[in-house]
Design a protein around this motif. Structure first.
Motif, PDB file in Angstrom:
ATOM      1  N   THR A   1      -5.368 -23.480   8.223  1.00  0.00           N
ATOM      2  CA  THR A   1      -5.618 -24.286   9.426  1.00  0.00           C
ATOM      3  C   THR A   1      -5.049 -23.639  10.681  1.00  0.00           C
ATOM      4  OG1 THR A   1      -3.572 -25.572   9.173  1.00  0.00           O
ATOM      5  CG2 THR A   1      -5.547 -26.385   8.038  1.00  0.00           C
ATOM      6  N   GLY A   2      -4.363 -22.508  10.516  1.00  0.00           N
ATOM      7  CA  GLY A   2      -3.781 -21.831  11.669  1.00  0.00           C
ATOM      8  C   GLY A   2      -2.327 -22.145  11.915  1.00  0.00           C
ATOM      9  N   VAL A   3      -1.733 -22.960  11.083  1.00  0.00           N
ATOM     10  CA  VAL A   3      -0.306 -23.298  11.239  1.00  0.00           C
ATOM     11  C   VAL A   3       0.543 -22.091  10.842  1.00  0.00           C
ATOM     12  CG1 VAL A   3       1.571 -24.789  10.440  1.00  0.00           C
ATOM     13  CG2 VAL A   3      -0.712 -25.739  10.869  1.00  0.00           C
ATOM     14  N   SER A   4       1.498 -21.756  11.669  1.00  0.00           N
ATOM     15  CA  SER A   4       2.314 -20.566  11.455  1.00  0.00           C
ATOM     16  C   SER A   4       3.125 -20.663  10.167  1.00  0.00           C
ATOM     17  CB  SER A   4       3.260 -20.370  12.645  1.00  0.00           C
ATOM     18  OG  SER A   4       4.164 -19.316  12.401  1.00  0.00           O
ATOM     19  N   LEU A   5       3.246 -19.524   9.501  1.00  0.00           N
ATOM     20  CA  LEU A   5       4.094 -19.433   8.306  1.00  0.00           C
ATOM     21  C   LEU A   5       5.456 -18.844   8.639  1.00  0.00           C
ATOM     22  CD1 LEU A   5       1.421 -18.070   5.779  1.00  0.00           C
ATOM     23  CD2 LEU A   5       2.174 -20.453   6.109  1.00  0.00           C
ATOM     24  N   VAL A   6       5.663 -18.513   9.926  1.00  0.00           N
ATOM     25  CA  VAL A   6       6.934 -17.895  10.358  1.00  0.00           C
ATOM     26  C   VAL A   6       7.515 -18.643  11.554  1.00  0.00           C
ATOM     27  CG1 VAL A   6       6.487 -15.595   9.424  1.00  0.00           C
ATOM     28  CG2 VAL A   6       5.611 -16.192  11.692  1.00  0.00           C
ATOM     29  N   ARG A   7       7.346 -19.971  11.540  1.00  0.00           N
ATOM     30  CA  ARG A   7       7.938 -20.850  12.547  1.00  0.00           C
ATOM     31  C   ARG A   7       7.504 -20.495  13.969  1.00  0.00           C
ATOM     32  NH1 ARG A   7      14.186 -21.898  11.459  1.00  0.00           N
ATOM     33  NH2 ARG A   7      13.652 -23.580  12.917  1.00  0.00           N
ATOM     34  N   ASP A   8       6.254 -20.106  14.130  1.00  0.00           N
ATOM     35  CA  ASP A   8       5.663 -19.839  15.446  1.00  0.00           C
ATOM     36  C   ASP A   8       6.460 -18.819  16.251  1.00  0.00           C
ATOM     37  OD1 ASP A   8       3.283 -21.615  15.647  1.00  0.00           O
ATOM     38  OD2 ASP A   8       4.770 -23.181  15.284  1.00  0.00           O
ATOM     39  N   ALA A   9       6.937 -17.790  15.569  1.00  0.00           N
ATOM     40  CA  ALA A   9       7.726 -16.762  16.255  1.00  0.00           C
ATOM     41  C   ALA A   9       6.925 -16.092  17.363  1.00  0.00           C
ATOM     42  CB  ALA A   9       8.204 -15.717  15.245  1.00  0.00           C
ATOM     43  N   ALA A  10       5.659 -15.796  17.096  1.00  0.00           N
ATOM     44  CA  ALA A  10       4.832 -15.124  18.102  1.00  0.00           C
ATOM     45  C   ALA A  10       4.559 -16.032  19.292  1.00  0.00           C
ATOM     46  CB  ALA A  10       3.517 -14.668  17.477  1.00  0.00           C
ATOM     47  N   ALA A  11       4.315 -17.307  19.044  1.00  0.00           N
ATOM     48  CA  ALA A  11       4.056 -18.250  20.134  1.00  0.00           C
ATOM     49  C   ALA A  11       5.295 -18.426  21.007  1.00  0.00           C
ATOM     50  CB  ALA A  11       3.608 -19.598  19.572  1.00  0.00           C
ATOM     51  N   ARG A  12       6.460 -18.487  20.398  1.00  0.00           N
ATOM     52  CA  ARG A  12       7.701 -18.594  21.169  1.00  0.00           C
ATOM     53  C   ARG A  12       7.901 -17.361  22.038  1.00  0.00           C
ATOM     54  NH1 ARG A  12      11.133 -22.707  18.847  1.00  0.00           N
ATOM     55  NH2 ARG A  12      10.199 -23.516  16.918  1.00  0.00           N
ATOM     56  N   ALA A  13       7.622 -16.185  21.470  1.00  0.00           N
ATOM     57  CA  ALA A  13       7.771 -14.948  22.237  1.00  0.00           C
ATOM     58  C   ALA A  13       6.746 -14.891  23.369  1.00  0.00           C
ATOM     59  CB  ALA A  13       7.608 -13.741  21.315  1.00  0.00           C
ATOM     60  N   ALA A  14       5.517 -15.351  23.105  1.00  0.00           N
ATOM     61  CA  ALA A  14       4.480 -15.364  24.140  1.00  0.00           C
ATOM     62  C   ALA A  14       4.856 -16.312  25.275  1.00  0.00           C
ATOM     63  CB  ALA A  14       3.142 -15.769  23.538  1.00  0.00           C
ATOM     64  N   PHE A  15       5.421 -17.457  24.943  1.00  0.00           N
ATOM     65  CA  PHE A  15       5.854 -18.410  25.969  1.00  0.00           C
ATOM     66  C   PHE A  15       6.910 -17.780  26.863  1.00  0.00           C
ATOM     67  CE2 PHE A  15       8.849 -21.719  27.344  1.00  0.00           C
ATOM     68  CZ  PHE A  15       8.003 -22.524  28.080  1.00  0.00           C
ATOM     69  N   ARG A  16       7.896 -17.126  26.259  1.00  0.00           N
ATOM     70  CA  ARG A  16       8.951 -16.476  27.062  1.00  0.00           C
ATOM     71  C   ARG A  16       8.370 -15.365  27.924  1.00  0.00           C
ATOM     72  NH1 ARG A  16      11.814 -17.161  22.105  1.00  0.00           N
ATOM     73  NH2 ARG A  16      11.308 -15.007  21.518  1.00  0.00           N
ATOM     74  N   PHE A  17       7.470 -14.563  27.344  1.00  0.00           N
ATOM     75  CA  PHE A  17       6.903 -13.459  28.113  1.00  0.00           C
ATOM     76  C   PHE A  17       6.031 -13.978  29.251  1.00  0.00           C
ATOM     77  CE2 PHE A  17       3.827 -10.213  29.219  1.00  0.00           C
ATOM     78  CZ  PHE A  17       4.644  -9.106  29.374  1.00  0.00           C
ATOM     79  N   SER A  18       5.356 -15.105  29.058  1.00  0.00           N
ATOM     80  CA  SER A  18       4.503 -15.643  30.116  1.00  0.00           C
ATOM     81  C   SER A  18       5.294 -15.931  31.382  1.00  0.00           C
ATOM     82  CB  SER A  18       3.790 -16.910  29.629  1.00  0.00           C
ATOM     83  OG  SER A  18       4.698 -17.978  29.435  1.00  0.00           O
TER      84      SER A  18
END
Length: 322
Positions: free
Chosen positions: A282-299
């Motif tokens: 379903t697209g739910v992260s298997l690594v606690r949304d590590a990439a999304a957190r990093a993308a938010f900070r980089f944004s």
């Protein structure tokens, strides 16, 4: 019967704005109503609009204009907290906000926001021009009425359309100096507008449980995590060339262009990592949304870097260094 007796001994006490013994925690609550973290980027983008505008504004009046942008943005945030205090109380990220937690009475918080909004618009008009005051008023009304009241609880496109509210400050800063609109502030508006969805959806990927609990139709709640990842990538693909547009149109030089290419490529890399992050069906992260957190900070770095680079480029060219 007193208000305390009606609410019960365990209910939180509402704080009056005329309380005789204001302590530091109460002052912090009143300041927190202005959403200072959000205000920081808003103020910076307004300052950039003011600094890169052609013409001259007295430094004192320029400082007043930036203060008005800050207070207007804070007032809009305060009214937003008043309207959303019910759903704020249901989300872990926002449950401790002053009105949601009952530390400040809703009617006092609303009055505080409305008064600050009126003062910021009036002072902007008196200190600079009424065109800038009109844009400031429009930004406040857009955030409160269009985003907060109309869109937030009704559609997953709330961030897409509502993102315009945060894109007004460069226009306001520019118009405070010039009294009129031009191409560059419109491009800055478009950049912030396109930046907002991938920025906020990166946050919503790892905060989706909060939004689901509060019944807010954020994209991951309505369309799922997989579609949200795809939308983040799509908007970032649109954002990258928009960031380069000032140089392509001759409105900024190569210094800004180098930063725009680098920061755009960096955001694309982070969006790609979000898209390809290890996830279930379903697209739910298997690594606690590590990439999304990093993308938010980089944004945050991306937008601040673009705006800062534009200011640096403008200064280098106007001083004749380049």
């Amino acid at each position: 019967m007193s208000d305390l007796m009606r609410r019960g001994a365990t209910a939180p006490l509402a704080v009056s704005p005329l309380h005789a013994t204001t302590d530091w925690s109460e002052l912090r609550d009143w300041f927190a109503l202005l959403k200072p973290r959000v205000m920081t980027l808003v103020v910076f983008s307004g300052l950039v609009g003011l600094l890169v505008a052609p013409g001259h504004i007295h430094p004192v009046l320029g400082a007043v204009a930036i203060l008005c942008i800050a207070v207007g943005a804070g007032a809009a945030g305060c009214i937003n907290m008043w309207y959303e205090r019910d759903i704020d109380a249901l989300m872990r990220r926002t449950a401790r906000r002053p009105m949601a937690a009952g530390r400040i009475a809703p009617e006092a918080g609303l009055a505080y926001g409305v008064i600050l909004a009126g003062l910021s618009v009036a002072l902007m008009g008196l200190a600079t021009n009424w065109a800038a005051a009109g844009w400031l008023l429009g930004s406040i009304l857009f955030y409160v009425l269009i985003y907060t009241v109309w869109l937030k609880r009704r559609t997953p496109q709330n961030i897409v359309i509502g993102g315009a509210a945060g894109a007004f400050p460069p226009i306001i800063g520019w118009v405070a100096v010039t009294g009129h609109l031009d191409v560059l502030p419109l491009i800055l508006f478009a950049i912030v507008f396109a930046w907002t969805p991938p920025h906020f959806w990166s946050l919503s990927l790892w905060a989706h449980e909060d939004y689901e609990r509060a019944g807010v139709p954020m994209l991951p709640v309505v369309a799922g995590a997989r579609e949200t990842r795809r939308q983040i990538m799509l908007y970032t693909v649109v954002l990258a060339p928009l960031g380069l547009l000032p140089t392509l149109l001759g409105l900024a030089g190569w210094v800004y262009g180098v930063y725009a290419i680098s920061l755009g490529a960096g955001f694309l890399f982070h969006a790609w990592r979000v898209l390809r992050e290890p996830q279930d069906a379903t697209g739910v992260s298997l690594v606690r949304d590590a990439a999304a957190r990093a993308a938010f900070r980089f944004s945050l770095l991306h937008l601040a870097g673009l705006l800062g680079a534009l200011t640096l480029d403008h200064w280098l060219r106007t001083t004749g260094i380049l």
